[in-house]
Write a protein that holds these residues in place. Structure first.
Motif, PDB file in Angstrom:
ATOM      1  N   GLY A 123       0.680  -1.185   0.197  1.00  0.00           N
ATOM      2  CA  GLY A 123      -0.013   0.106   0.000  1.00  0.00           C
ATOM      3  C   GLY A 123       0.801   1.177   0.120  1.00  0.00           C
ATOM      4  N   ARG A 124       1.974   1.382  -0.457  1.00  0.00           N
ATOM      5  CA  ARG A 124       2.749   2.627  -0.611  1.00  0.00           C
ATOM      6  C   ARG A 124       3.891   2.199  -1.770  1.00  0.00           C
ATOM      7  N   LEU A 125       4.633   3.476  -2.012  1.00  0.00           N
ATOM      8  CA  LEU A 125       5.578   3.440  -3.178  1.00  0.00           C
ATOM      9  C   LEU A 125       6.560   3.066  -2.232  1.00  0.00           C
ATOM     10  N   GLU A 126       7.776   2.274  -2.875  1.00  0.00           N
ATOM     11  CA  GLU A 126       8.729   1.718  -2.119  1.00  0.00           C
ATOM     12  C   GLU A 126       9.946   2.881  -2.059  1.00  0.00           C
ATOM     13  N   GLN A 127      10.574   2.934  -1.132  1.00  0.00           N
ATOM     14  CA  GLN A 127      11.510   3.992  -0.836  1.00  0.00           C
ATOM     15  C   GLN A 127      12.968   3.488  -0.891  1.00  0.00           C
ATOM     16  N   PRO A 128      13.846   4.342  -1.605  1.00  0.00           N
ATOM     17  CA  PRO A 128      15.350   3.623  -1.679  1.00  0.00           C
ATOM     18  C   PRO A 128      15.745   2.994  -0.721  1.00  0.00           C
ATOM     19  N   GLU A 129      15.341   3.287   0.632  1.00  0.00           N
ATOM     20  CA  GLU A 129      16.224   2.692   1.840  1.00  0.00           C
ATOM     21  C   GLU A 129      15.764   1.312   2.048  1.00  0.00           C
ATOM     22  N   ASP A 130      14.664   1.169   1.414  1.00  0.00           N
ATOM     23  CA  ASP A 130      13.830  -0.445   1.340  1.00  0.00           C
ATOM     24  C   ASP A 130      14.804  -1.482   0.739  1.00  0.00           C
ATOM     25  N   VAL A 131      15.325  -0.928  -0.527  1.00  0.00           N
ATOM     26  CA  VAL A 131      16.166  -1.609  -1.348  1.00  0.00           C
ATOM     27  C   VAL A 131      17.539  -1.817  -0.733  1.00  0.00           C
ATOM     28  N   ALA A 132      17.902  -0.642   0.202  1.00  0.00           N
ATOM     29  CA  ALA A 132      19.118  -0.421   0.569  1.00  0.00           C
ATOM     30  C   ALA A 132      19.550  -1.356   1.698  1.00  0.00           C
ATOM     31  N   ARG A 133      18.337  -1.873   2.277  1.00  0.00           N
ATOM     32  CA  ARG A 133      18.743  -2.602   3.860  1.00  0.00           C
ATOM     33  C   ARG A 133      18.613  -4.001   3.162  1.00  0.00           C
ATOM     34  N   VAL A 134      18.163  -4.467   2.262  1.00  0.00           N
ATOM     35  CA  VAL A 134      18.194  -5.737   1.402  1.00  0.00           C
ATOM     36  C   VAL A 134      19.636  -6.105   0.948  1.00  0.00           C
ATOM     37  N   VAL A 135      20.235  -4.900   0.439  1.00  0.00           N
ATOM     38  CA  VAL A 135      21.626  -5.058  -0.388  1.00  0.00           C
ATOM     39  C   VAL A 135      22.455  -5.048   1.039  1.00  0.00           C
ATOM     40  N   ALA A 136      22.331  -4.627   2.102  1.00  0.00           N
ATOM     41  CA  ALA A 136      23.240  -4.679   3.440  1.00  0.00           C
ATOM     42  C   ALA A 136      22.965  -6.076   3.909  1.00  0.00           C
ATOM     43  N   PHE A 137      22.020  -6.589   3.901  1.00  0.00           N
ATOM     44  CA  PHE A 137      21.724  -8.004   4.158  1.00  0.00           C
ATOM     45  C   PHE A 137      22.504  -8.937   3.450  1.00  0.00           C
ATOM     46  N   LEU A 138      22.462  -8.783   1.750  1.00  0.00           N
ATOM     47  CA  LEU A 138      23.260  -9.495   1.027  1.00  0.00           C
ATOM     48  C   LEU A 138      24.764  -9.375   1.158  1.00  0.00           C
ATOM     49  N   LEU A 139      25.171  -8.247   1.652  1.00  0.00           N
ATOM     50  CA  LEU A 139      26.692  -8.282   1.986  1.00  0.00           C
ATOM     51  C   LEU A 139      26.986  -8.588   3.206  1.00  0.00           C
ATOM     52  N   SER A 140      26.162  -8.836   4.175  1.00  0.00           N
ATOM     53  CA  SER A 140      26.484  -9.533   5.536  1.00  0.00           C
ATOM     54  C   SER A 140      26.792 -10.779   5.500  1.00  0.00           C
ATOM     55  N   GLU A 141      27.380 -11.057   6.854  1.00  0.00           N
ATOM     56  CA  GLU A 141      27.764 -12.607   6.922  1.00  0.00           C
ATOM     57  C   GLU A 141      26.560 -13.489   6.908  1.00  0.00           C
ATOM     58  N   ASP A 142      25.506 -12.959   7.226  1.00  0.00           N
ATOM     59  CA  ASP A 142      24.284 -13.618   7.265  1.00  0.00           C
ATOM     60  C   ASP A 142      23.989 -14.317   6.069  1.00  0.00           C
ATOM     61  N   ALA A 143      24.594 -13.803   4.788  1.00  0.00           N
ATOM     62  CA  ALA A 143      24.159 -14.232   3.445  1.00  0.00           C
ATOM     63  C   ALA A 143      25.169 -14.814   2.907  1.00  0.00           C
ATOM     64  N   ARG A 144      26.307 -15.436   3.667  1.00  0.00           N
ATOM     65  CA  ARG A 144      27.538 -15.905   2.695  1.00  0.00           C
ATOM     66  C   ARG A 144      27.125 -17.179   2.189  1.00  0.00           C
ATOM     67  N   PHE A 145      26.103 -17.988   2.447  1.00  0.00           N
ATOM     68  CA  PHE A 145      25.686 -19.029   1.877  1.00  0.00           C
ATOM     69  C   PHE A 145      24.639 -18.792   0.939  1.00  0.00           C
ATOM     70  N   MET A 146      24.315 -17.580   0.416  1.00  0.00           N
ATOM     71  CA  MET A 146      23.590 -17.366  -0.600  1.00  0.00           C
ATOM     72  C   MET A 146      24.244 -16.960  -1.893  1.00  0.00           C
ATOM     73  N   THR A 147      23.892 -17.525  -3.011  1.00  0.00           N
ATOM     74  CA  THR A 147      24.448 -17.001  -4.022  1.00  0.00           C
ATOM     75  C   THR A 147      23.671 -17.461  -5.405  1.00  0.00           C
ATOM     76  N   GLY A 148      23.473 -16.365  -6.504  1.00  0.00           N
ATOM     77  CA  GLY A 148      22.858 -16.454  -7.675  1.00  0.00           C
ATOM     78  C   GLY A 148      21.636 -16.116  -7.392  1.00  0.00           C
ATOM     79  N   GLU A 149      21.092 -15.711  -6.167  1.00  0.00           N
ATOM     80  CA  GLU A 149      19.667 -15.399  -6.199  1.00  0.00           C
ATOM     81  C   GLU A 149      19.396 -14.060  -6.435  1.00  0.00           C
ATOM     82  N   SER A 150      18.015 -13.767  -6.742  1.00  0.00           N
ATOM     83  CA  SER A 150      17.552 -12.360  -7.331  1.00  0.00           C
ATOM     84  C   SER A 150      16.303 -12.102  -6.240  1.00  0.00           C
ATOM     85  N   LEU A 151      16.779 -11.403  -5.149  1.00  0.00           N
ATOM     86  CA  LEU A 151      15.509 -10.971  -4.159  1.00  0.00           C
ATOM     87  C   LEU A 151      14.448 -10.115  -4.724  1.00  0.00           C
TER      88      LEU A 151
END
Length: 257
Positions: free
Chosen positions: A220-248
């Protein structure tokens, strides 16, 4: 130890938000953009409370020499831990009327740029024996073709999704992970231009188009740039080290796959 990331197209919009969020989370950011003044301004505004020394660089993402110069310089001086290929352009026109020059330009920046920068970053990471991470900005238009007046953009972003998988497969042996994010209707300066273009092509108003985008988004709202940025931060974190080839998908439910 402080980690260093290069973000392309970071002078404004989603790229600037990515740089901002990563800096707050302790990353040392190299803000790159073809507009050097915009990159410098974005860099100056970054949080440096963790002792980071942020930098900016002019970068033409479709120029292999330029990309390799930036990647090698960062790798040799600071250590290149991550790269975010975010730079992109859009242009709205009916498929039957789209000039081939516009198609070529869109693919040059949106797809060739991701290839060129990904190759440069990965070469630098391999050379310096860095277990790195690469994130590419795709789009929900990279997962469905039912997007009006953006055939060239759709083609480029489908390409980014496929390229992300190919990169992930080949770079896994070097312990480099590669993923992408697929934003939806993000409220940025680029979106403002698209509102006017789509309104003109549809014979309606920008306000009407904007409301239709909100109506298409279950949250129910337009996406904000920060919504994307936080997911990018996750993908660069150690929590995502066993994820690869995904398009979230990061689009508030506007497209689910």
């Amino acid at each position: 130890m402080t980690k260093t990331v290069v973000v392309t197209g970071a002078g404004s919009g989603i790229g600037r938000a990515i740089a901002t969020v990563l800096a707050v989370r302790g990353w040392q950011v190299v803000v790159s953009d073809i507009n050097e003044e915009a990159a410098e301004a974005a860099c100056a505004a970054l949080d440096d409370s963790a002792g980071q020394r942020h930098e900016f660089a002019r970068l033409n993402v479709s120029d292999p020499g330029d990309a390799q110069r930036v990647a090698d310089d960062v790798a040799d001086r600071l250590g290149l831990d991550a790269w975010v290929s975010n730079a992109g352009i859009s242009f709205m026109q009916k498929f039957l009327d789209l000039p081939i020059e516009r198609y070529d330009k869109t693919l040059e920046i949106n797809l060739k740029g991701v290839f060129v920068c990904g190759q440069a970053a990965a070469r630098a990471m391999v050379r310096t024996n860095r277990a790195g991470a690469i994130v590419n900005t795709a789009s929900m238009a990279g997962k469905q073709g039912k997007v009006p007046y953006l055939s060239d953009y759709v083609a480029s972003k489908f390409g980014v999704v496929g390229l992300t998988q190919a990169m992930a497969f080949e770079l896994a042996e070097h312990n480099i992970i590669v993923n992408s994010v697929c934003p939806g209707y993000v409220e940025t300066p680029m979106q403002e231009r698209e509102l006017d273009w789509e309104a003109s092509l549809r014979g309606t108003t920008a306000a009407g188009v904007k409301q239709s985008w909100i109506d298409d988004t279950p949250l129910g709202r337009l996406e904000q740039p920060e919504d994307v940025a936080r997911v990018v931060a996750f993908l660069l974190s150690e929590d995502a080290r066993f994820m690869t080839g995904e398009s979230l998908a990061v689009n508030g439910g506007a497209f689910m796959d």
